[in-house]
Motif scaffolding. Structure first.
Motif, PDB file in Angstrom:
ATOM      1  N   LEU A 180      -4.436  18.358  48.251  1.00  0.00           N
ATOM      2  CA  LEU A 180      -3.267  19.027  47.895  1.00  0.00           C
ATOM      3  C   LEU A 180      -3.381  19.757  46.585  1.00  0.00           C
ATOM      4  O   LEU A 180      -2.962  20.693  46.241  1.00  0.00           O
ATOM      5  CB  LEU A 180      -1.890  18.038  47.725  1.00  0.00           C
ATOM      6  N   LYS A 181      -3.989  18.973  45.445  1.00  0.00           N
ATOM      7  CA  LYS A 181      -4.518  19.753  44.335  1.00  0.00           C
ATOM      8  C   LYS A 181      -5.212  20.885  44.356  1.00  0.00           C
ATOM      9  O   LYS A 181      -5.075  21.898  43.733  1.00  0.00           O
ATOM     10  CB  LYS A 181      -5.240  18.756  43.244  1.00  0.00           C
ATOM     11  N   LYS A 182      -6.159  20.923  45.444  1.00  0.00           N
ATOM     12  CA  LYS A 182      -7.103  22.081  45.774  1.00  0.00           C
ATOM     13  C   LYS A 182      -6.396  23.191  46.136  1.00  0.00           C
ATOM     14  O   LYS A 182      -6.256  24.307  45.826  1.00  0.00           O
ATOM     15  CB  LYS A 182      -8.094  21.717  46.573  1.00  0.00           C
ATOM     16  N   LYS A 183      -5.327  22.874  47.014  1.00  0.00           N
ATOM     17  CA  LYS A 183      -4.407  23.937  47.542  1.00  0.00           C
ATOM     18  C   LYS A 183      -3.426  24.502  46.535  1.00  0.00           C
ATOM     19  O   LYS A 183      -3.393  25.526  46.455  1.00  0.00           O
ATOM     20  CB  LYS A 183      -3.659  23.570  48.834  1.00  0.00           C
ATOM     21  N   ILE A 184      -3.011  23.678  45.728  1.00  0.00           N
ATOM     22  CA  ILE A 184      -1.974  24.171  44.634  1.00  0.00           C
ATOM     23  C   ILE A 184      -3.118  25.094  43.647  1.00  0.00           C
ATOM     24  O   ILE A 184      -2.539  25.966  43.156  1.00  0.00           O
ATOM     25  CB  ILE A 184      -1.582  23.069  43.655  1.00  0.00           C
ATOM     26  N   ASN A 185      -4.117  24.487  43.260  1.00  0.00           N
ATOM     27  CA  ASN A 185      -5.177  25.559  42.412  1.00  0.00           C
ATOM     28  C   ASN A 185      -5.211  26.742  43.032  1.00  0.00           C
ATOM     29  O   ASN A 185      -5.295  27.606  42.344  1.00  0.00           O
ATOM     30  CB  ASN A 185      -6.345  24.626  41.936  1.00  0.00           C
ATOM     31  N   TYR A 186      -5.799  26.786  44.320  1.00  0.00           N
ATOM     32  CA  TYR A 186      -6.112  27.897  45.105  1.00  0.00           C
ATOM     33  C   TYR A 186      -5.017  28.641  44.906  1.00  0.00           C
ATOM     34  O   TYR A 186      -5.127  30.192  44.764  1.00  0.00           O
ATOM     35  CB  TYR A 186      -6.465  27.521  46.332  1.00  0.00           C
ATOM     36  N   THR A 187      -3.602  28.433  45.130  1.00  0.00           N
ATOM     37  CA  THR A 187      -2.429  29.229  45.303  1.00  0.00           C
ATOM     38  C   THR A 187      -2.271  29.843  43.964  1.00  0.00           C
ATOM     39  O   THR A 187      -1.956  31.101  43.672  1.00  0.00           O
ATOM     40  CB  THR A 187      -1.372  28.361  45.740  1.00  0.00           C
ATOM     41  N   VAL A 188      -2.417  28.919  42.849  1.00  0.00           N
ATOM     42  CA  VAL A 188      -2.151  29.530  41.289  1.00  0.00           C
ATOM     43  C   VAL A 188      -3.058  30.773  41.298  1.00  0.00           C
ATOM     44  O   VAL A 188      -2.926  31.758  40.676  1.00  0.00           O
ATOM     45  CB  VAL A 188      -2.383  28.358  40.509  1.00  0.00           C
ATOM     46  N   VAL A 189      -4.301  30.429  41.541  1.00  0.00           N
ATOM     47  CA  VAL A 189      -5.274  31.358  41.433  1.00  0.00           C
ATOM     48  C   VAL A 189      -5.018  32.890  41.958  1.00  0.00           C
ATOM     49  O   VAL A 189      -5.217  33.977  41.703  1.00  0.00           O
ATOM     50  CB  VAL A 189      -6.983  30.857  41.922  1.00  0.00           C
ATOM     51  N   CYS A 190      -4.666  32.581  43.315  1.00  0.00           N
ATOM     52  CA  CYS A 190      -4.113  33.705  44.256  1.00  0.00           C
ATOM     53  C   CYS A 190      -2.996  34.524  43.679  1.00  0.00           C
ATOM     54  O   CYS A 190      -3.414  35.749  43.523  1.00  0.00           O
ATOM     55  CB  CYS A 190      -3.908  33.324  45.604  1.00  0.00           C
TER      56      CYS A 190
END
Length: 72
Positions: free
Chosen positions: A4-14
């Motif tokens: 979940l944290k990886k997905k959140i971080n990736y979304t923020v980067v996007c």
């Protein structure tokens, strides 16, 4: 790091990269991506999208948003 944290971080980067590419504020980018299903696309297709280059991922997100009525 949790998935979940990886997905959140990736979304923020996007969101940040999308904002940079279009020269708009991060809040405006998030609102646009949320409204035109870009955020939903990132969440749904994280497993594939995070393996692509950031340029390719942003191009995919732009295409999804345009297909859902966005015009940035």
């Amino acid at each position: 790091m949790s998935e979940l944290k990886k997905k959140i971080n990736y979304t923020v980067v996007c969101v940040n990269e999308f904002a940079n590419k279009l020269n708009i504020a991060e809040k405006e980018a998030f609102d646009y991506l949320y409204k035109y299903k870009g955020i939903a696309f990132i969440k749904e297709h994280y497993d594939i999208e995070h393996t692509l280059s950031m340029d390719d991922a942003i191009d995919d997100i732009i295409m999804i948003c345009r297909n859902n009525g966005g015009n940035l």
